[in-house]
Write a protein that holds these residues in place. Structure first.
Motif: not given
Length: 156
Positions: A69-77
């Protein structure tokens, strides 16, 4: 071809779930022969790495996709590399070609310098055909498009 998919358990008290695990749960019944699931890994580098490496040794998947999980991202990385101390390991997957077909994903060169990045580093040492995907918080607005992109990733 078999793919081992991993996800993490929640780790902060305000998280009711982990978006990486929510995404895997949403697709788990759709690919019964192709996918192997190792869900709810502990947010602990040593324990998570041990479990994934053991699953790689036991199941011998063709490909490994670890999700976090990347709470501060908005798209799949899609993470291009993992660092540990002064060393870097790169995924051999041609990510530039990969993301051309994805609507809500991008290539990241920063796997976060936390448990996710160390797990990715350890997995790349044991199974070079691996990818780490950071999943943003899932909402009613982004869930369908993120799920579609992820299904394209596992279908490649």
């Amino acid at each position: 071809m078999t793919i081992l998919l991993t996800s993490f358990a929640p780790w902060l008290c305000h998280h009711r779930s982990n978006s990486s695990d929510d995404l895997l749960a949403s697709i788990q019944d759709n690919y019964p022969q192709k996918l192997l699931f190792l869900r709810q890994l502990p947010v602990n580098t040593h324990r998570a790495s041990e479990r994934v490496i053991k699953a790689i040794q036991d199941k011998k998947p063709d490909f490994v996709i670890c999700c976090g999980m990347a709470e501060n991202r908005y798209r799949l990385s899609l993470e291009s590399q993992a660092r540990s101390s002064t060393k870097k390991l790169f995924t051999p997957i041609p990510l530039k070609d990969f993301v051309k077909e994805l609507a809500y994903s991008y290539i990241s060169d920063n796997a976060g310098q936390f448990v996710c990045e160390e797990l990715y580093f350890q997995i790349l040492k044991h199974h070079p055909r691996a990818l780490f995907v950071h999943v943003p918080l899932l909402t009613d607005k982004n869930f369908a498009i993120i799920q579609r992109d992820f299904q394209k990733i596992i279908s490649k």
